[in-house]
Structure formats: structure tokens, C-alpha cells
Design a protein around this motif. Structure first.
Motif, PDB file in Angstrom:
ATOM      1  N   VAL A 247       0.854  -1.181   0.000  1.00 50.69           N
ATOM      2  CA  VAL A 247       0.000   0.000   0.000  1.00 50.69           C
ATOM      3  C   VAL A 247       0.890   1.230   0.000  1.00 50.69           C
ATOM      4  CG1 VAL A 247      -0.224   0.057   2.543  1.00 50.69           C
ATOM      5  CG2 VAL A 247      -1.950   1.175   1.135  1.00 50.69           C
ATOM      6  N   TRP A 248       0.444   2.263  -0.691  1.00 47.03           N
ATOM      7  CA  TRP A 248       1.123   3.572  -0.689  1.00 47.03           C
ATOM      8  C   TRP A 248       0.170   4.575  -0.071  1.00 47.03           C
ATOM      9  CZ3 TRP A 248       2.728   6.518  -5.824  1.00 47.03           C
ATOM     10  CH2 TRP A 248       3.375   7.728  -5.477  1.00 47.03           C
ATOM     11  N   GLU A 249       0.630   5.231   1.024  1.00 46.85           N
ATOM     12  CA  GLU A 249      -0.120   6.321   1.656  1.00 46.85           C
ATOM     13  C   GLU A 249       0.528   7.613   1.141  1.00 46.85           C
ATOM     14  OE1 GLU A 249      -1.171   8.866   2.929  1.00 46.85           O
ATOM     15  OE2 GLU A 249      -1.932   8.728   4.963  1.00 46.85           O
ATOM     16  N   PRO A 250      -0.072   8.274   0.142  1.00 49.66           N
ATOM     17  CA  PRO A 250       0.625   9.362  -0.563  1.00 49.66           C
ATOM     18  C   PRO A 250       0.417  10.764  -0.005  1.00 49.66           C
ATOM     19  CG  PRO A 250      -1.369   8.793  -1.742  1.00 49.66           C
ATOM     20  CD  PRO A 250      -1.343   7.929  -0.509  1.00 49.66           C
ATOM     21  N   ALA A 251      -0.285  10.879   1.133  1.00 50.12           N
ATOM     22  CA  ALA A 251      -0.447  12.177   1.809  1.00 50.12           C
ATOM     23  C   ALA A 251      -0.306  11.898   3.300  1.00 50.12           C
ATOM     24  CB  ALA A 251      -1.809  12.787   1.487  1.00 50.12           C
ATOM     25  N   SER A 252       0.854  11.321   3.665  1.00 54.56           N
ATOM     26  CA  SER A 252       0.966  10.617   4.948  1.00 54.56           C
ATOM     27  C   SER A 252       1.136  11.522   6.158  1.00 54.56           C
ATOM     28  CB  SER A 252       2.110   9.609   4.896  1.00 54.56           C
ATOM     29  OG  SER A 252       3.323  10.271   4.662  1.00 54.56           O
ATOM     30  N   ASN A 253       1.462  12.819   5.935  1.00 48.96           N
ATOM     31  CA  ASN A 253       1.447  13.753   7.065  1.00 48.96           C
ATOM     32  C   ASN A 253       2.360  13.234   8.171  1.00 48.96           C
ATOM     33  OD1 ASN A 253      -0.196  14.881   9.654  1.00 48.96           O
ATOM     34  ND2 ASN A 253      -0.507  16.251   7.930  1.00 48.96           N
ATOM     35  N   ARG A 254       1.866  13.031   9.366  1.00 50.58           N
ATOM     36  CA  ARG A 254       2.678  12.560  10.494  1.00 50.58           C
ATOM     37  C   ARG A 254       2.617  11.039  10.671  1.00 50.58           C
ATOM     38  NH1 ARG A 254       0.413  17.283  11.219  1.00 50.58           N
ATOM     39  NH2 ARG A 254       1.601  19.036  12.053  1.00 50.58           N
ATOM     40  N   GLY A 255       2.059  10.351   9.703  1.00 47.93           N
ATOM     41  CA  GLY A 255       2.051   8.884   9.736  1.00 47.93           C
ATOM     42  C   GLY A 255       0.918   8.264  10.524  1.00 47.93           C
ATOM     43  N   PHE A 256      -0.092   9.047  10.872  1.00 45.51           N
ATOM     44  CA  PHE A 256      -1.172   8.496  11.704  1.00 45.51           C
ATOM     45  C   PHE A 256      -2.031   7.469  10.963  1.00 45.51           C
ATOM     46  CE2 PHE A 256      -0.335  12.193  14.443  1.00 45.51           C
ATOM     47  CZ  PHE A 256      -0.362  11.574  15.688  1.00 45.51           C
ATOM     48  N   MET A 257      -1.996   7.496   9.640  1.00 44.06           N
ATOM     49  CA  MET A 257      -2.711   6.454   8.881  1.00 44.06           C
ATOM     50  C   MET A 257      -1.733   5.369   8.416  1.00 44.06           C
ATOM     51  SD  MET A 257      -5.323   6.927   5.660  1.00 44.06           S
ATOM     52  CE  MET A 257      -6.724   7.477   6.634  1.00 44.06           C
ATOM     53  N   ALA A 258      -0.517   5.766   8.083  1.00 42.70           N
ATOM     54  CA  ALA A 258       0.470   4.791   7.591  1.00 42.70           C
ATOM     55  C   ALA A 258       0.799   3.747   8.666  1.00 42.70           C
ATOM     56  CB  ALA A 258       1.737   5.512   7.142  1.00 42.70           C
ATOM     57  N   ARG A 259       0.897   4.195   9.925  1.00 39.48           N
ATOM     58  CA  ARG A 259       1.276   3.237  10.986  1.00 39.48           C
ATOM     59  C   ARG A 259       0.229   2.135  11.167  1.00 39.48           C
ATOM     60  NH1 ARG A 259       3.758   7.906  12.937  1.00 39.48           N
ATOM     61  NH2 ARG A 259       1.907   8.603  14.051  1.00 39.48           N
ATOM     62  N   PRO A 260      -1.053   2.442  11.328  1.00 35.74           N
ATOM     63  CA  PRO A 260      -2.008   1.325  11.409  1.00 35.74           C
ATOM     64  C   PRO A 260      -2.093   0.501  10.130  1.00 35.74           C
ATOM     65  CG  PRO A 260      -3.145   3.451  11.612  1.00 35.74           C
ATOM     66  CD  PRO A 260      -1.675   3.722  11.697  1.00 35.74           C
ATOM     67  N   LEU A 261      -1.864   1.116   8.968  1.00 33.97           N
ATOM     68  CA  LEU A 261      -1.874   0.316   7.727  1.00 33.97           C
ATOM     69  C   LEU A 261      -0.770  -0.740   7.771  1.00 33.97           C
ATOM     70  CD1 LEU A 261      -2.561   2.994   4.947  1.00 33.97           C
ATOM     71  CD2 LEU A 261      -4.100   1.168   5.714  1.00 33.97           C
ATOM     72  N   ALA A 262       0.360  -0.407   8.433  1.00 36.67           N
ATOM     73  CA  ALA A 262       1.476  -1.351   8.533  1.00 36.67           C
ATOM     74  C   ALA A 262       1.131  -2.556   9.425  1.00 36.67           C
ATOM     75  CB  ALA A 262       2.718  -0.640   9.060  1.00 36.67           C
ATOM     76  N   GLU A 263       0.050  -2.458  10.184  1.00 37.01           N
ATOM     77  CA  GLU A 263      -0.400  -3.608  10.981  1.00 37.01           C
ATOM     78  C   GLU A 263      -1.072  -4.652  10.085  1.00 37.01           C
ATOM     79  OE1 GLU A 263      -3.013  -1.862  13.898  1.00 37.01           O
ATOM     80  OE2 GLU A 263      -1.453  -0.480  14.594  1.00 37.01           O
TER      81      GLU A 263
END
Ligand SMILES: C[S@@+](CC[C@H](N)C(=O)[O-])C[C@H]1O[C@@H](n2cnc3c(N)ncnc32)[C@H](O)[C@@H]1O
Length: 218
Positions: free
Chosen positions: A50-66
Motif C-alpha cells: 500500500v502507498w499512503e501518498p499524503a501521509s502527514n505525520r504517519g497516523f494512517m500509515a502506521r495502522p496500515l502497517a499492521e
């Protein structure tokens, strides 16, 4: 019903046009999407990217990594935070035309800047192998122009509304915030063009984890 007058309500993402729309997403809201929408329909994304392309401070990228085996994250602005994902976050304008820096991620999943949501959807559909999921205001599906230029040429697989509202505030994730703005997920998946609708059950308490708000305190 008492009227909610919190600062989160008053802000309601009324941002200047040129704003980056710096509104991070609560981690529980991404887990809610994965647990109640994505996995029941399409299974656990083991081995998928998955690519989170507006990841800001990572608040969505981190749970996606779960959930995803490979997570890449980027943003047009450097927020100085290193999300705990498989790849280092990098600076990139997702709407920059031409060959993207990441080729063929299975999914593109993000909370895009509000005024660029339709552009993010179209760009995501050019790049993602399997699907695009965007966290947007529930009213995002209204509008004749967006219907003609997005939903009609690119029929969605699904819209999922939260029964329990997700309170976004500018520049941080505030566990105590409340909101009058409703958010939903709009999802495109290749081969699924008969748009369905679902409601994400209340699950904020159950899907909030220790450490979720650590970045917010910094
Ligand atoms: C609503 S915030 C979303 C934050 C993050 N996705 C999350 O859910 O926590 C929107 C983000 O989009 C970024 N942004 C704005 N325009 C962009 C562009 N053209 N390309 C990439 N990121 C962009 C902003 O810097 C901001 O971090």
C-alpha cells in the motif's frame, strides 16, 4: 440533544484554498476500515503493498502497517516525523504528472487534502494495481461536477460511513476532540463497479491502542 461547540466542531476543516489541509486521522479510524470493510470483503492483505501518498505525520500509515506487508508513505510537505513503516517516508507531490516514484502498489489508501480528493482518486486509479480507498467527508459523494468527472467514469466499489464520528483537528490527533463533521470511506476496486454501501459500527474504544497518540504529544 445538546449542541457541540468544541474547537473541533468550530473548525470543520474550513481551510484557506492553498492550505495543505493538515488534519491527521485517528489510528482507530483506519483500523475500523480494515477490520469492518476491507478484510471482510477482500481478506487480509498479506503479501500486499500500500502507498499512503499524503501521509502527514504517519497516523494512517502506521495502522496500515499492521495489515499490509509493504507500506510506503510520502507527502508534499516534510512534517519531520518518521512513520514506523517498511520504507522511509519521502517528499513527493502525488499529483505531479508522469511516472510515479512507486510503481504498481496494490493499494493506494489515504485521507487526501479535502479540495484535492477527486484528483487524488483519479491519480490513484492510474497507479494502483488493485484499488484506491480515500477517507473523505461524507458529503464528498454529493455534487454534479464530481459525479460527471469521477463517479460516472469511475464507478466506486463501496461507500462506508462511520456510525461513530471521527473527530479531526488541525495539526494533531486529539483523543479528546469531538466533531459535527461526518466522514466516510470511498473505495474503488478493479472489477467491482456496482457501488455498495455499508456502515462501520462504533469501535473507537475497542480499536484504540496504547501509543496511538504519542506523536500528537510531540
Ligand atoms: C488531511 S491531511 C492527511 C494526513 C494523513 N493522510 C492522515 O490520514 O493522517 C492531508 C495531507 O495531504 C498533504 N498534501 C497536500 N497536497 C498534497 C499533494 N499534492 N501531494 C501529496 N500530499 C499532499 C498535506 O501535506 C497533508 O499532510
Amino acid at each position: 440533544m445538546t449542541q457541540n461547540t468544541s474547537s473541533a466542531v468550530m473548525q470543520q476543516r474550513h481551510e484557506p484554498h492553498e492550505s495543505l489541509d493538515d488534519f491527521p486521522t485517528h489510528p482507530w479510524a483506519t483500523r475500523a476500515f480494515m477490520e469492518h470493510v476491507f478484510i471482510p470483503r477482500w481478506g487480509r492483505p498479506v503479501g500486499k503493498s500500500v502507498w499512503e501518498p499524503a501521509s502527514n505525520r504517519g497516523f494512517m500509515a502506521r495502522p496500515l502497517a499492521e495489515y499490509f506487508s509493504i507500506v510506503r508513505s510520502s507527502d508534499v510537505h516534510d512534517y519531520g516525523v518518521a512513520p514506523d513503516t517498511n520504507g522511509c517516508p519521502f517528499i513527493h507531490d502525488f499529483l505531479f504528472p508522469g511516472t510515479p516514484p512507486i510503481i504498481g502498489p496494490d493499494w493506494i489508501i489515504t485521507n487526501p487534502p479535502f479540495r484535492l480528493g477527486a484528483d487524488f482518486a483519479r491519480r490513484g486509479l492510474e497507479i494502483a494495481r488493485e484499488g484506491v480507498a480515500l477517507f473523505v467527508r461524507t458529503a464528498f459523494t454529493e455534487g454534479v461536477e464530481r459525479y460527471n468527472t469521477l463517479y460516472c467514469p469511475h464507478p466506486m466499489a463501496l461507500k462506508a460511513e462511520y456510525a461513530e464520528r471521527v473527530p479531526l483537528v488541525k495539526g494533531r490527533c486529539d483523543p479528546k476532540a469531538s466533531t459535527a463533521t461526518a466522514y466516510s470511506w470511498v473505495v474503488w476496486r478493479k472489477g467491482e463497479e456496482d457501488t455498495r454501501f455499508t456502515i462501520i459500527p462504533p469501535c473507537r474504544k475497542e480499536l484504540t491502542r496504547p501509543g496511538d497518540y504519542d506523536e500528537a504529544a510531540s
